[in-house]
Design a protein around this motif. Structure first.
Motif, mmCIF file in Angstrom:
data_model
loop_
_atom_site.group_PDB
_atom_site.id
_atom_site.type_symbol
_atom_site.label_atom_id
_atom_site.label_comp_id
_atom_site.label_asym_id
_atom_site.label_seq_id
_atom_site.Cartn_x
_atom_site.Cartn_y
_atom_site.Cartn_z
ATOM 1 N N GLU A 51 0.838 -1.202 0.000
ATOM 2 C CA GLU A 51 0.000 0.000 0.000
ATOM 3 C C GLU A 51 0.875 1.255 0.000
ATOM 4 O OE1 GLU A 51 -2.584 -0.333 3.375
ATOM 5 O OE2 GLU A 51 -3.835 -1.864 2.426
ATOM 6 N N THR A 52 2.090 1.123 0.537
ATOM 7 C CA THR A 52 2.994 2.265 0.670
ATOM 8 C C THR A 52 4.283 2.104 -0.130
ATOM 9 O OG1 THR A 52 2.165 2.601 2.913
ATOM 10 C CG2 THR A 52 4.210 3.701 2.349
ATOM 11 N N ILE A 53 4.843 0.916 -0.109
ATOM 12 C CA ILE A 53 6.132 0.655 -0.746
ATOM 13 C C ILE A 53 5.909 0.318 -2.217
ATOM 14 C CG2 ILE A 53 8.196 -0.810 -0.711
ATOM 15 C CD1 ILE A 53 7.519 -1.336 2.295
ATOM 16 N N PRO A 54 6.700 0.873 -3.129
ATOM 17 C CA PRO A 54 6.551 0.555 -4.557
ATOM 18 C C PRO A 54 6.660 -0.955 -4.797
ATOM 19 C CG PRO A 54 8.097 2.368 -4.258
ATOM 20 C CD PRO A 54 7.781 1.834 -2.892
ATOM 21 N N ILE A 55 5.863 -1.455 -5.723
ATOM 22 C CA ILE A 55 5.757 -2.893 -5.955
ATOM 23 C C ILE A 55 7.097 -3.541 -6.297
ATOM 24 C CG2 ILE A 55 5.088 -2.631 -8.374
ATOM 25 C CD1 ILE A 55 3.295 -5.124 -7.968
ATOM 26 N N GLY A 56 7.903 -2.907 -7.118
ATOM 27 C CA GLY A 56 9.190 -3.490 -7.496
ATOM 28 C C GLY A 56 10.112 -3.658 -6.308
ATOM 29 N N THR A 57 10.182 -2.643 -5.486
ATOM 30 C CA THR A 57 11.002 -2.692 -4.281
ATOM 31 C C THR A 57 10.448 -3.721 -3.304
ATOM 32 O OG1 THR A 57 11.582 -0.358 -4.529
ATOM 33 C CG2 THR A 57 11.903 -1.331 -2.345
ATOM 34 N N ALA A 58 9.135 -3.672 -3.077
ATOM 35 C CA ALA A 58 8.505 -4.585 -2.120
ATOM 36 C C ALA A 58 8.686 -6.034 -2.538
ATOM 37 C CB ALA A 58 7.024 -4.258 -1.977
ATOM 38 N N TYR A 59 8.449 -6.331 -3.801
ATOM 39 C CA TYR A 59 8.538 -7.716 -4.256
ATOM 40 C C TYR A 59 9.974 -8.233 -4.185
ATOM 41 C CZ TYR A 59 7.716 -12.000 -6.795
ATOM 42 O OH TYR A 59 7.654 -13.321 -7.146
ATOM 43 N N ALA A 60 10.913 -7.406 -4.597
ATOM 44 C CA ALA A 60 12.318 -7.825 -4.553
ATOM 45 C C ALA A 60 12.764 -8.097 -3.119
ATOM 46 C CB ALA A 60 13.204 -6.761 -5.198
ATOM 47 N N ILE A 61 12.371 -7.251 -2.195
ATOM 48 C CA ILE A 61 12.757 -7.436 -0.801
ATOM 49 C C ILE A 61 12.037 -8.637 -0.199
ATOM 50 C CG2 ILE A 61 12.622 -6.412 1.510
ATOM 51 C CD1 ILE A 61 13.264 -3.716 0.154
ATOM 52 N N PHE A 62 10.752 -8.781 -0.479
ATOM 53 C CA PHE A 62 9.960 -9.906 0.020
ATOM 54 C C PHE A 62 10.555 -11.242 -0.421
ATOM 55 C CE2 PHE A 62 6.341 -12.809 -1.016
ATOM 56 C CZ PHE A 62 5.894 -13.059 0.267
ATOM 57 N N THR A 63 10.800 -11.373 -1.703
ATOM 58 C CA THR A 63 11.348 -12.634 -2.207
ATOM 59 C C THR A 63 12.806 -12.816 -1.784
ATOM 60 O OG1 THR A 63 11.911 -11.638 -4.341
ATOM 61 C CG2 THR A 63 9.786 -12.779 -4.181
ATOM 62 N N GLY A 64 13.544 -11.717 -1.672
ATOM 63 C CA GLY A 64 14.940 -11.798 -1.232
ATOM 64 C C GLY A 64 15.061 -12.298 0.194
ATOM 65 N N ILE A 65 14.223 -11.754 1.083
ATOM 66 C CA ILE A 65 14.230 -12.215 2.476
ATOM 67 C C ILE A 65 13.864 -13.694 2.520
ATOM 68 C CG2 ILE A 65 13.045 -12.062 4.712
ATOM 69 C CD1 ILE A 65 12.730 -9.027 4.143
ATOM 70 N N GLY A 66 12.834 -14.063 1.776
ATOM 71 C CA GLY A 66 12.408 -15.457 1.751
ATOM 72 C C GLY A 66 13.472 -16.381 1.195
ATOM 73 N N ALA A 67 14.089 -15.986 0.097
ATOM 74 C CA ALA A 67 15.097 -16.838 -0.534
ATOM 75 C C ALA A 67 16.346 -16.961 0.339
ATOM 76 C CB ALA A 67 15.477 -16.275 -1.903
ATOM 77 N N ALA A 68 16.855 -15.839 0.814
ATOM 78 C CA ALA A 68 18.061 -15.870 1.645
ATOM 79 C C ALA A 68 17.790 -16.595 2.959
ATOM 80 C CB ALA A 68 18.561 -14.448 1.909
ATOM 81 N N GLY A 69 16.669 -16.275 3.588
ATOM 82 C CA GLY A 69 16.332 -16.900 4.859
ATOM 83 C C GLY A 69 16.138 -18.401 4.731
ATOM 84 N N THR A 70 15.455 -18.817 3.671
ATOM 85 C CA THR A 70 15.229 -20.244 3.460
ATOM 86 C C THR A 70 16.539 -20.964 3.166
ATOM 87 O OG1 THR A 70 12.992 -19.758 2.657
ATOM 88 C CG2 THR A 70 13.901 -21.932 2.137
ATOM 89 N N ALA A 71 17.418 -20.342 2.409
ATOM 90 C CA ALA A 71 18.727 -20.945 2.138
ATOM 91 C C ALA A 71 19.538 -21.090 3.424
ATOM 92 C CB ALA A 71 19.491 -20.110 1.114
ATOM 93 N N ILE A 72 19.495 -20.086 4.269
ATOM 94 C CA ILE A 72 20.221 -20.137 5.539
ATOM 95 C C ILE A 72 19.641 -21.221 6.449
ATOM 96 C CG2 ILE A 72 20.725 -18.857 7.675
ATOM 97 C CD1 ILE A 72 20.896 -16.321 5.798
ATOM 98 N N VAL A 73 18.316 -21.288 6.526
ATOM 99 C CA VAL A 73 17.673 -22.334 7.325
ATOM 100 C C VAL A 73 18.028 -23.716 6.774
ATOM 101 C CG1 VAL A 73 15.439 -23.351 7.951
ATOM 102 C CG2 VAL A 73 15.809 -20.895 8.195
ATOM 103 N N GLY A 74 18.066 -23.846 5.460
ATOM 104 C CA GLY A 74 18.452 -25.117 4.850
ATOM 105 C C GLY A 74 19.844 -25.545 5.260
ATOM 106 N N ILE A 75 20.749 -24.592 5.309
ATOM 107 C CA ILE A 75 22.125 -24.889 5.719
ATOM 108 C C ILE A 75 22.173 -25.279 7.197
ATOM 109 C CG2 ILE A 75 24.396 -23.854 6.133
ATOM 110 C CD1 ILE A 75 23.853 -22.126 3.577
ATOM 111 N N VAL A 76 21.492 -24.500 8.035
ATOM 112 C CA VAL A 76 21.577 -24.690 9.484
ATOM 113 C C VAL A 76 20.767 -25.898 9.968
ATOM 114 C CG1 VAL A 76 21.049 -23.619 11.718
ATOM 115 C CG2 VAL A 76 22.063 -22.248 9.897
ATOM 116 N N LEU A 77 19.517 -26.025 9.515
ATOM 117 C CA LEU A 77 18.636 -27.062 10.046
ATOM 118 C C LEU A 77 18.604 -28.354 9.230
ATOM 119 C CD1 LEU A 77 15.498 -25.028 11.205
ATOM 120 C CD2 LEU A 77 17.480 -25.750 12.542
#
Length: 110
Positions: A51-77
């Motif tokens: 509603e506030t953040i531009p779609i390109g920025t929001a989507y890139a950050i949303f998927t980036g957090i998910g991708a990086a976080g999931t990769a890190i969890v995959g390594i750790v857990l």
């Protein structure tokens, strides 16, 4: 507040991605329910953030957090392989996410 929504949306994406793995094709009940609940929460918060953040920025950050976080969890857990290259590109992804936040000239509107 939109940035908080986006951060939490990205973190809940990590949870539902893990749940999706544990649900084994939606054949295990509890992880399947957790996955579906967190998909709904994740996309609701993502929509609120946009509603506030531009779609390109929001989507890139949303998927980036998910991708990086999931990769890190995959390594750790899940004992997924780790290499210097993998770590380098995870750091690069995180730097990109931070860079997008810093480059978004809007700031908070609330």
């Amino acid at each position: 507040m939109a940035w908080v929504y986006l951060l939490i949306a990205g973190m809940t994406e990590i949870i539902w991605a893990i749940g999706l793995k544990e649900a084994q094709g939606f054949t295990v009940l509890l992880p399947s329910i957790v996955t579906l609940v967190f998909i709904i929460v994740s996309f609701f918060l993502f929509a609120k953030a946009m509603e506030t953040i531009p779609i390109g920025t929001a989507y890139a950050i949303f998927t980036g957090i998910g991708a990086a976080g999931t990769a890190i969890v995959g390594i750790v857990l899940f004992n997924e392989g780790v290499s210097v290259g993998k770590l380098f590109f995870l750091v690069l992804l995180l730097v990109g996410i931070i860079g997008l936040k810093l480059a978004d000239g809007q700031g908070e509107t609330e």
